[in-house]
Design an enzyme around this catalytic site. Structure first.
Site, PDB file in Angstrom:
ATOM      1  N   HIS A  55       0.829  -1.210   0.000  1.00 54.82           N
ATOM      2  CA  HIS A  55       0.000   0.000   0.000  1.00 54.82           C
ATOM      3  C   HIS A  55       0.862   1.259   0.000  1.00 54.82           C
ATOM      4  O   HIS A  55       2.045   1.234   0.341  1.00 54.82           O
ATOM      5  CB  HIS A  55      -0.932   0.018   1.221  1.00 54.82           C
ATOM      6  CG  HIS A  55      -0.208   0.096   2.519  1.00 54.82           C
ATOM      7  ND1 HIS A  55       0.268  -1.020   3.178  1.00 54.82           N
ATOM      8  CD2 HIS A  55       0.143   1.164   3.295  1.00 54.82           C
ATOM      9  CE1 HIS A  55       0.873  -0.655   4.295  1.00 54.82           C
ATOM     10  NE2 HIS A  55       0.808   0.674   4.387  1.00 54.82           N
ATOM     11  N   HIS A  61      -2.334  10.164   6.562  1.00 50.16           N
ATOM     12  CA  HIS A  61      -2.053   9.110   7.542  1.00 50.16           C
ATOM     13  C   HIS A  61      -1.266   9.632   8.734  1.00 50.16           C
ATOM     14  O   HIS A  61      -1.460   9.186   9.865  1.00 50.16           O
ATOM     15  CB  HIS A  61      -1.289   7.974   6.858  1.00 50.16           C
ATOM     16  CG  HIS A  61      -0.900   6.840   7.748  1.00 50.16           C
ATOM     17  ND1 HIS A  61      -1.785   6.228   8.614  1.00 50.16           N
ATOM     18  CD2 HIS A  61       0.292   6.184   7.902  1.00 50.16           C
ATOM     19  CE1 HIS A  61      -1.165   5.256   9.263  1.00 50.16           C
ATOM     20  NE2 HIS A  61       0.092   5.213   8.855  1.00 50.16           N
ATOM     21  N   GLU A 175       4.705   0.550   1.505  1.00 56.63           N
ATOM     22  CA  GLU A 175       5.001  -0.433   2.552  1.00 56.63           C
ATOM     23  C   GLU A 175       4.452  -1.800   2.150  1.00 56.63           C
ATOM     24  O   GLU A 175       3.581  -1.913   1.294  1.00 56.63           O
ATOM     25  CB  GLU A 175       4.402   0.020   3.885  1.00 56.63           C
ATOM     26  CG  GLU A 175       5.048   1.302   4.411  1.00 56.63           C
ATOM     27  CD  GLU A 175       4.324   1.936   5.577  1.00 56.63           C
ATOM     28  OE1 GLU A 175       4.991   2.616   6.376  1.00 56.63           O
ATOM     29  OE2 GLU A 175       3.083   1.767   5.695  1.00 56.63           O
TER      30      GLU A 175
END
Length: 211
Positions: A55, A61, A175
């Site tokens: 992702h 975030h 990641e």
């Protein structure tokens, strides 16, 4: 005669047993329609954290005022990249773990392999980036960093120092890459996130192509 460029799929499979950060929403799929006498198609509903599998993190975030995934420029997610091995380097990727692969022609995208083999379960001892490593990469013009672990920070981190540095340097993050079969070297990265207009992350189907 044209030669076929080799393709590496560096995306983690997503299914009901995919590793998930403790407390995040695991993958769930429910069939809302099934092929049969009264229905010509299969249709399902999916529920999951956008941080499952491979992702891209959106600025939202780690920044309350940051852009959601659908508002992030796509340029960082496609183009030349370098895969660097730092296998079993310990809790943090220090500069000395990657210095062997740093050259004047370093691309704007750098992907780090830390696992000999990608884990099938949540790893609370995952390797993250040392902040000074990110700082030096940013100074060299790197715009995107990727890693084969679930986070660029240690799983136990409460301050997310590496995420905060990425925020300060306006970098992008991938990641949960799967780099088990990828030799060190330079490639073309294609890892486009979905246009999720309110999301803090997005799944990507990440691939590398030979140059």
């Amino acid at each position: 005669m044209t030669s076929t460029r080799q393709l590496w799929d560096i995306s983690a499979p997503i299914h009901h047993s995919s590793p998930v950060y403790p407390g995040d929403t695991p993958y769930r799929q429910v069939w809302t329609a099934s092929i049969g006498p009264q229905c010509p198609v299969n249709v399902s509903t999916i529920e999951m954290s956008p941080h499952i599998g491979t992702h891209a993190d959106a600025p939202l975030h780690y920044d309350a005022q940051g852009a959601a995934m659908g508002g992030v420029d796509l340029a960082a997610y496609i183009g030349p990249c370098r895969v660097i091995h730092a296998i079993a380097c310990g809790p943090l990727i220090q500069w000395q773990h990657i210095a062997h692969a740093i050259t004047p022609d370093l691309p704007a995208r750098v992907l780090l392999r830390t696992y000999a083999q990608a884990p099938q379960h949540w790893d609370d001892q995952l390797t993250g980036f040392a902040p000074h490593t990110i700082e030096r990469l940013a100074d060299l013009g790197v715009q995107l960093i990727g890693i084969d672990t679930a986070s660029i920070d240690p799983a136990s981190s409460q301050t997310l120092d590496s995420h905060m540095l990425v925020r300060a340097r306006n970098m992008r993050v991938l990641e949960n890459l799967v780099l088990d079969a990828v030799p060190e070297g330079d490639y073309e990265l294609i890892a486009l996130p979905l246009k999720l207009m309110q999301a803090d992350a997005s799944p990507v189907r990440a691939v590398l192509r030979s140059l």
